[in-house]
Design a protein around this motif. Sequence first.
Motif, PDB file in Angstrom:
ATOM      1  N   TYR A  50      53.520   2.064 -46.544  1.00 11.18           N
ATOM      2  CA  TYR A  50      53.866   0.808 -47.268  1.00 11.18           C
ATOM      3  C   TYR A  50      55.318   0.553 -47.154  1.00 11.18           C
ATOM      4  N   LEU A  57      45.747  -2.695 -51.190  1.00 11.16           N
ATOM      5  CA  LEU A  57      46.651  -1.767 -51.940  1.00 11.16           C
ATOM      6  C   LEU A  57      45.914  -1.287 -53.309  1.00 11.16           C
ATOM      7  N   ILE A  87      54.358   1.464 -55.942  1.00 10.79           N
ATOM      8  CA  ILE A  87      54.282  -0.017 -55.155  1.00 10.79           C
ATOM      9  C   ILE A  87      55.187  -1.130 -55.677  1.00 10.79           C
ATOM     10  N   LEU A 132      52.311  -5.246 -59.408  1.00 11.14           N
ATOM     11  CA  LEU A 132      52.515  -4.779 -58.115  1.00 11.14           C
ATOM     12  C   LEU A 132      53.713  -5.052 -57.853  1.00 11.14           C
ATOM     13  N   THR A 134      58.016  -3.138 -53.527  1.00 12.88           N
ATOM     14  CA  THR A 134      58.065  -4.480 -53.414  1.00 12.88           C
ATOM     15  C   THR A 134      59.140  -5.419 -53.736  1.00 12.88           C
ATOM     16  N   ALA A 149      51.367   5.054 -49.030  1.00 15.62           N
ATOM     17  CA  ALA A 149      52.499   4.710 -49.842  1.00 15.62           C
ATOM     18  C   ALA A 149      53.780   5.075 -48.752  1.00 15.62           C
TER      19      ALA A 149
END
Length: 614
Positions: A538, A569, A583, A339, A587, A535
């Motif tokens: 996030y 998640l 993701i 992730l 991140t 999504a």
Amino acid sequence: MTTTDQAEHPRPQLTRRRWTDLCGEWGFAYDDADVGLDADWCSRAEVFDRTINVPFPPESPASGVGDRGFHPVVWYRRSLRWSPAAGERLLLHFGAVDYRASVWVNGSLVARHEGGHTPFSADITAALDSGGEQIVAVRAEDAPTDLGQPRGKQDWQERPHNIFYERTTGIWQPVWLEPVPPTSIATVRWLPDVDRGVLGVAVELSRTPERPLRLRVALAQHGRRLADDVYSFAGATLHREVALYRPDMTLDQGRVLWSPDHPNLVDAELTLLDGDEPVDVVRSYAGLRTVRASGGRFVLNSRPYFLRMVLEQGYWPQTHLAAPSAAAIRREVELIKELGFNGVRLHQKVEDPRFLYWCDRLGLIVWGEMANAYEFSRAAIERLTREWLEVLHRDVSSPSIVAWVPLNESWGVPNLESEPAQRDLVRALYHLTKAIDPSRLTIGNDGWEHTVSDIFSIHDYSSDGAVLRERYGSGDAVERTLHQVQPHYRSVVLPGFARHEEPLMVTEFGGSTFDASPEKCWNGYGAVTDAASLAKKYQELVSALLDSPVIAGFCYTQLTDTGQERNGLLDENRVPKFDIAAIRQITTAAAAAVPADAIANIQILHADRPAPDV
């Protein structure tokens, strides 16, 4: 006799070739009237009217019991065949029993332990039956409504409510047997000092030997021998420093020092010698790295490092706090890395040592956290402190752990602002932790009222990225946020705590709920209606913090759905709620607080480094 590798051993930091797994089917009985001690249940097979699959707690479906009601006392029974060999001792190990345990072998009491998250062992040699059949009985006492007991997220109400989960009663980590010589290696602690170019090792024997013994320490990294030294014991303890090649630590860090991008480990074999004759042999490992807080940044191996963490509850629908298998533990760490996270904040749980092993081996930073109590009392203080010391003792050699969190969100100290005694406890736990382990950072009370801390952590569940940008977009904005906005209605900075250069991190944020099932779930931090909206949300929230020049790291809530919390998640079965590559891309975007971040990301992609040994 089990002879598996380090990854499957219940205690990867100190393994021997021979050990026997005692997980599986045990006899089981509830003792709701608490009559078992007086009625000598440890010697009565007929009272065990159920079976249970150890190490899964009786509340969980995988245990085969699945009873979620209040049962404050439970009993276990297991028969096994073992004929003691001459000159050999037999140790019985428990990874964790929640909360207060008593253990009998063939009717003889061999161990008592209090603390639901830490291991204990017993030398059961004197209790063994020469005939070969051995009976192990365990009584576990876990008062479900005792708020002074360190319990973490385990609910004190009969059914889970709010953010709290099903209870975990009794055995919930592995049980195993281990034959050892009369004098054996009991503990190994690794003490890396990169600045001085040494790796310290502290070894304690099971007893003071009758005559002087020696210890051979063989160290290797990526197949290259680092040291093969022999030291003499003056008693039952030994502390030595192994000199390493210092230029490697500055000129070839990617192959020598431990980091999430380069999870280099030093493999160790320790041999206890009587003359030239091996007495005991154990395998272990260490990691070389430095951790500091400086100039408002988290510094790993002398370089600013932006922490991208995710909150890990470590909870599975079929097994609860217990991991379903050794393979599931490894997969959990792999998923976190896939992730795009470089760290994990273990939340209100002392995780299985095999989880830490994979964080060490695959490269994942860890914040180790204590499971808290919910009241402030003398008994709660004593319980918490005693168990926390055992946590530090167990996990001190894990290189992936960079920070300790004895308290979270003022749990167990609810009146910090008005009660000096509660502030004293926070400061005491902080300084006690630093005294035991000065090599790591310590957060006195994560996320809320700060009175002492190496990292200034904030929990902010604003669901609007624009609000996060407004609150944390500059140094002046942060000061307004701390002293005027006060996220979660808390005085984040308590009187007497002056901020200096502690890194500022938002260590809980996000928590957006998306749940496609029709079941009712807890919706405390805002909800989205579909995967595309999750999504988008996030990215909105994460980018707001990554774009801040003053935020040194974050921890997103949370990795997986857990119970009635559907804000992961991943869902509770570890299935991503939207594309895992998307993701990861969000991140791992560059952080404004670490200008070299974008360059470092490019270098990592093209680095010629050895793959982690797995």
